[in-house]
Design an enzyme around this catalytic site. Structure first.
Site, mmCIF file in Angstrom:
data_model
loop_
_atom_site.group_PDB
_atom_site.id
_atom_site.type_symbol
_atom_site.label_atom_id
_atom_site.label_comp_id
_atom_site.label_asym_id
_atom_site.label_seq_id
_atom_site.Cartn_x
_atom_site.Cartn_y
_atom_site.Cartn_z
ATOM 1 N N ASP A 64 2.593 14.465 16.089
ATOM 2 C CA ASP A 64 2.934 14.335 14.666
ATOM 3 C C ASP A 64 1.658 14.371 13.813
ATOM 4 O O ASP A 64 1.460 13.534 12.932
ATOM 5 C CB ASP A 64 3.709 13.039 14.418
ATOM 6 C CG ASP A 64 4.452 13.072 13.074
ATOM 7 O OD1 ASP A 64 4.681 14.186 12.548
ATOM 8 O OD2 ASP A 64 4.793 11.998 12.555
ATOM 9 N N GLY B 44 9.344 1.947 7.086
ATOM 10 C CA GLY B 44 9.195 0.607 6.550
ATOM 11 C C GLY B 44 8.141 0.586 5.458
ATOM 12 O O GLY B 44 7.943 1.565 4.743
ATOM 13 N N LYS C 38 1.866 -2.812 8.982
ATOM 14 C CA LYS C 38 3.057 -1.960 8.875
ATOM 15 C C LYS C 38 4.255 -2.735 9.393
ATOM 16 O O LYS C 38 4.373 -3.018 10.584
ATOM 17 C CB LYS C 38 2.883 -0.662 9.656
ATOM 18 C CG LYS C 38 4.096 0.248 9.560
ATOM 19 C CD LYS C 38 3.811 1.648 10.087
ATOM 20 C CE LYS C 38 3.604 1.707 11.565
ATOM 21 N NZ LYS C 38 3.481 3.100 12.058
ATOM 22 N N GLY D 117 7.690 4.193 3.429
ATOM 23 C CA GLY D 117 8.305 5.389 3.988
ATOM 24 C C GLY D 117 9.568 5.033 4.717
ATOM 25 O O GLY D 117 10.069 3.902 4.632
ATOM 26 N N GLY D 118 10.114 6.018 5.460
ATOM 27 C CA GLY D 118 11.348 5.769 6.182
ATOM 28 C C GLY D 118 11.195 4.738 7.282
ATOM 29 O O GLY D 118 12.152 4.092 7.689
ATOM 30 N N VAL E 142 4.001 -0.668 4.242
ATOM 31 C CA VAL E 142 2.650 -1.037 4.652
ATOM 32 C C VAL E 142 2.054 -1.950 3.576
ATOM 33 O O VAL E 142 2.085 -1.622 2.382
ATOM 34 C CB VAL E 142 1.761 0.196 4.839
ATOM 35 C CG1 VAL E 142 0.345 -0.215 5.215
ATOM 36 C CG2 VAL E 142 2.338 1.111 5.918
ATOM 37 N N LEU F 19 0.816 -1.217 0.000
ATOM 38 C CA LEU F 19 0.000 0.000 0.000
ATOM 39 C C LEU F 19 0.848 1.265 0.000
ATOM 40 O O LEU F 19 0.440 2.294 -0.524
ATOM 41 C CB LEU F 19 -0.921 0.013 1.227
ATOM 42 C CG LEU F 19 -1.960 -1.104 1.306
ATOM 43 C CD1 LEU F 19 -2.734 -1.015 2.616
ATOM 44 C CD2 LEU F 19 -2.923 -1.020 0.128
ATOM 45 N N GLY F 20 2.010 1.238 0.621
ATOM 46 C CA GLY F 20 2.841 2.436 0.706
ATOM 47 C C GLY F 20 4.167 2.120 1.350
ATOM 48 O O GLY F 20 4.393 1.040 1.905
#
Length: 679
Positions: free
Chosen positions: A489, A374, A390, A371-372, A376, A368-369
């Protein structure tokens, strides 16, 4: 071979050296005389049973010792009195004030009206306004006033009715914050008006409806004494004197041997004192040097070998400790994680093995995606439920962020907080399993540059409902849990949308858990994402980090949703782009009132104006000026007339950093102690 000196001879020689030093000091010529009476009196601070400072000296006078010649030059407003069982008071322009604080460095005086000190606003309708036009005391900082309007009857239902202080027997006193004639001209005709200065923070509270005027008046305001512009008193005190006057219009420096004009040291005094001090220092240093030299000779041979052996042993011990620390660091973190898991066993979601995670993700087929932190993946549980998994990057963190997220989200249960279905933890293999959100994250819908289906295709009601949902989720984290949770965040990437566009707050990796009574939390390093981080995260001069930090990030997020653009964009020219909140303030100041966003519906226009004003309240630079989330919800659901116009703060617009930060995730920032921003 016997040592050069025995222990007893060492003590004898040391005693002899000390005796020489004492004799030398005793024989230094000194002048003894009785101090001048004016110096003694003016060098003593004004005292009172409830004294607020030990530094109430010049320009103040009063009491037993501080006679009038100890006060400021040609200023009748500096006399102090001690009343009501020991409360220091001062009378300025025929109005008596209670003294709360005095800062001698900035010459700032904090006072409050004596006649309003009991908190009774209703019975002082014969009072006078506080004015400082012809005094050496002037208001400190910005000029903020509250005006009490006695005998003022407002029509029922008037919006200004919320600026009322209720008395007994259905009576009330109306008050105005700021410019009284502009705000209440034509609404009523008061019999008496009393204008009193207040602090800026108190003015903001009254304007937002959160303050009580009686408490604000008791808290007081700040004045600065503007006399002695030439710095005469500072020179006098630096020379050892006490400040005062000649009985009228001239400054005097009272010294131990009598009064001088500005300083207790003349040119000849300075030369003589310098020469005398030099001789004293040379004599003392000589005696000390001889004593130390003899002692060093005695102990050096005996102590050198012992000292070298001690240093060697300390170095060896330090190396062993460092090696053990490096060896056990990973094991310690793993043990802590296991202890944490067991301690929360009764309330924790299900724990999956790494084999089970691999099975439900179909060997990580549907990504699905990324990032930094890891990757998903989309997955399906054995009962058919779809979830998002995740998988934490092995190189990111040491398990602390994982513990933080599990601990935070396990305490929550709210429709606007993403649900944690389960987790997996094995050595260097960590995963979090969440409910699946089919619409993905909010950033997919609000950035016009990157996505064709931007928020501009939504109706304003959908945007409004998303904003309210996020606010309710944050209010639950701040006030609805057994422990207060600070997310730290909040940004579009961490707001997930279900099939009905209901928002859910996710990614608690940087969250802080604290007691609900705690207002300020300690935090090392910088947490958050550029563009949404509060000023107090960058500099504690703005205040401490608290739940008001989430309020700021929420305001920036809402502004971004309104404009459909990033608040902090790393592409393009620094000189050509404008910080988006600055642009909104500029538009409001010019009277355009967000013309670019208005629609043909008056209801939607009010919605746009209201959500914009609320977001500007949320991004106030001073944390105390930001409303809590329950107040935010109240303003969003209430009428437009209930949302007051926010003051324009010193906006916090971070410069673009030298390195690209658009892809920086919360996990990246978690491992960074500081972020250097270059201009």
């Amino acid at each position: 071979m016997k040592p050069m000196f025995h222990h007893s001879s060492s003590i004898l020689l040391f005693s002899y050296s000390v005796t020489l030093l004492i004799i030398s000091i005793i024989n230094i010529p000194t002048g003894l005389c009785e101090d001048d009476k004016q110096y003694t009196n003016c060098n003593t601070a004004f005292t009172c049973a409830k004294n607020i400072s030990s530094n109430l000296k010049y320009p103040f006078w009063g009491g037993v010792n501080r006679l009038e010649y100890c006060g400021g030059v040609d200023d009748p407003n500096t006399k102090l009195t001690c009343e009501d069982g020991g409360v220091p008071k001062i009378t300025i322009s025929n109005i008596k004030y209670i003294i709360h604080d005095w800062d001698n460095t900035t010459q700032k005086l904090n006072v409050s009206r004596d006649d309003y000190s009991s908190g009774d606003v209703c019975e002082n309708d014969d009072s006078k306004s506080s004015t400082f036009n012809n005094t050496q005391f002037q208001q400190f900082g910005g000029v903020f006033n509250v005006t009490l309007l006695y005998g003022c009857d407002l029509p029922t239902g008037n919006p200004a009715n919320r600026f009322r202080y209720n008395c007994s027997d259905s009576k009330y006193v109306v008050y105005a914050v700021g410019n009284y004639p502009v705000m209440y001209s034509g609404l009523c005709t008061p019999s008496v008006t009393v204008t009193i200065p207040i602090l800026e923070t108190q003015a903001v509270q009254l304007m937002s409806g959160n303050g009580i005027v009686s408490n604000v008046l008791k808290d007081g305001f700040d004045l600065r004494w503007t006399g002695n512009d030439g710095g005469q008193c500072q020179r006098c005190v630096s020379s050892g004197g006490a400040c005062g006057n000649d009985g009228g219009t001239e400054f005097r420096c009272f010294c131990k041997d009598g009064p001088r004009e500005t300083s207790c040291l003349s040119d000849s005094d300075k030369v003589s004192s310098s020469s005398s001090n030099t001789r004293i220092i040379i004599g003392a240093v000589t005696v000390i040097a001889v004593t130390v030299f003899v002692i060093i000779i005695i102990i050096s041979k005996r102590g050198r070998r012992r000292q070298q052996l001690s240093i060697f042993r300390q170095q060896q011990q330090s190396r062993i400790i460092q090696l053990n620390t490096i060896k056990k660091r990973t094991e310690l973190v793993d043990d802590n994680v296991e202890i944490f898991m067991r301690s929360y066993n009764l309330s924790m979601p299900r724990r999956y093995s790494y084999t089970e995670v691999k099975k439900i993700t179909n060997s990580y087929q549907d990504k699905l995606g990324q990032g930094g932190y890891g990757v998903v993946y989309k997955a399906s549980l054995p009962d058919g439920r779809q979830v998002a998994v995740k998988v934490i990057n092995e190189s990111k963190g040491n398990g602390e962020e994982f513990i933080n997220e599990v601990a935070s989200i396990s305490r929550t249960s709210h429709m606007n907080i993403v649900s944690l279905v389960g987790f997996s933890y094995e050595v260097n293999k960590r995963a979090l399993i969440y409910e699946f959100m089919p619409k993905g994250s909010l950033d997919n819908f609000i950035y016009k540059k990157e996505f064709p289906n931007a928020i501009c295709d939504f109706d304003w009601n959908t945007l409004f409902q998303i904003a309210i949902g996020i606010a309710r989720g944050l209010d639950y984290l701040h006030h609805g849990c057994s422990s207060r949770i600070l997310h730290l965040d909040i940004k579009p990437q961490n707001i997930l949308l279900d099939g009905d566009f209901c928002p859910k707050i996710s990614d608690f990796g940087l969250a802080k858990i604290c007691q609900r009574k705690d207002s300020i939390v300690s935090m090392l390093g910088t947490r958050g994402t550029i563009g949404y981080m509060v000023p107090e995260v960058f500099s504690r001069a703005f205040g401490g980090v608290s739940y008001k930090s989430d309020v700021y990030s929420y305001g920036m997020l809402i502004i971004e949703m309104i404009g459909g653009r990033k608040n902090y964009d790393t592409g393009g020219s620094c000189t050509s782009e404008m910080y988006f909140p600055d642009w909104i303030y500029k538009d409001l100041e010019q009277g355009n009132t967000l013309l670019n966003f208005l629609t043909n519906s008056e209801e939607e226009n009010d919605m746009v104006r209201k959500i914009t004003l609320v977001s500007l309240w949320c991004i106030q630079t001073n944390p105390s000026h930001r409303p809590p989330m329950n107040k935010v919800i109240e303003m969003l659901l209430g009428p437009l007339s209930s949302v007051s116009y926010p003051p324009k703060p010193v906006l916090f617009s971070p410069e673009r950093p030298a390195l690209q930060v658009s892809d920086m995730s919360s996990s990246d920032l978690y491992e960074t102690n500081s972020i250097t921003v270059s201009k």
